[in-house]
Design a protein around this motif. Structure first.
Motif: not given
Length: 181
Positions: A120-130, A134-147
């Motif tokens: 989960x991405x908290x308000x003004x914080x970071x979460x994770x998105x996968x 076709x070549x696999x899965x990419x997992x990256x840190x994420x933040x909400x654009x509008x907080x």
């Protein structure tokens, strides 16, 4: 058998060494020779070097180990070289040429893609998105654009990528898969 005043075993061994050296040079300077290969459709340096290597190696081994006639050994070696080069071409070179050139991605290529929140991405914080591709899965840190808070399991649209962090928005796909069929 003597060929050009040299024993045939020496010819096989010399050919094997020269083909091995040329193969190593081709690994380093292959891009130059690829241009030559494009000029002539039938000329593939990898296949020619492999044929010379397989034929000379099998000829040298057969001359050293067996008492067969040298002409028969040459014919067997050529057939063995052709068989191995054919297998190399069919099972390795052709599939590699049709494969993707690169399975890597750039941050710019992630923009506009849809992913799923796995932390989960908290308000003004970071979460994770996968992001699945076709070549696999990419997992990256994420933040909400509008907080805003984005819960785990929601689909998100990647708006921007900065310093390895995805800036995402909630994404609702209103199109039902069953409507397509």
């Amino acid at each position: 058998m003597v060929l050009f005043g040299t024993p045939i075993e020496t010819v096989y061994l010399t050919t094997l060494i020269i083909a091995g050296i040329l193969t190593i040079l081709f690994l380093f300077f292959g891009d130059i020779l690829e241009g030559i290969g494009e000029m002539f459709g039938f000329f593939n340096p990898v296949l020619i070097l492999a044929f010379l290597t397989f034929t000379s190696a099998s000829g040298y081994i057969l001359e050293s180990v067996t008492t067969l006639n040298s002409i028969l050994i040459l014919i067997i070696s050529i057939l063995f070289g052709l068989l191995l080069v054919t297998l190399l071409n069919i099972f390795i070179l052709i599939p590699m040429s049709s494969a993707e050139e690169s399975l890597s991605y750039t941050e710019e290529s992630l923009k506009g893609r849809v992913g799923k929140v796995i932390i989960s991405i908290p308000e003004n914080g970071f979460g994770e998105v996968v992001i699945e591709s076709k070549s696999g899965r990419i997992s990256k840190p994420a933040a909400c654009y509008e907080n805003k808070i984005i819960q785990e399991g929601q689909q998100v649209l990647i708006i921007n990528v900065e310093k390895g962090v995805l800036y995402v928005e909630s994404y609702e796909n209103n199109l039902d898969i069953h409507q397509l069929s």
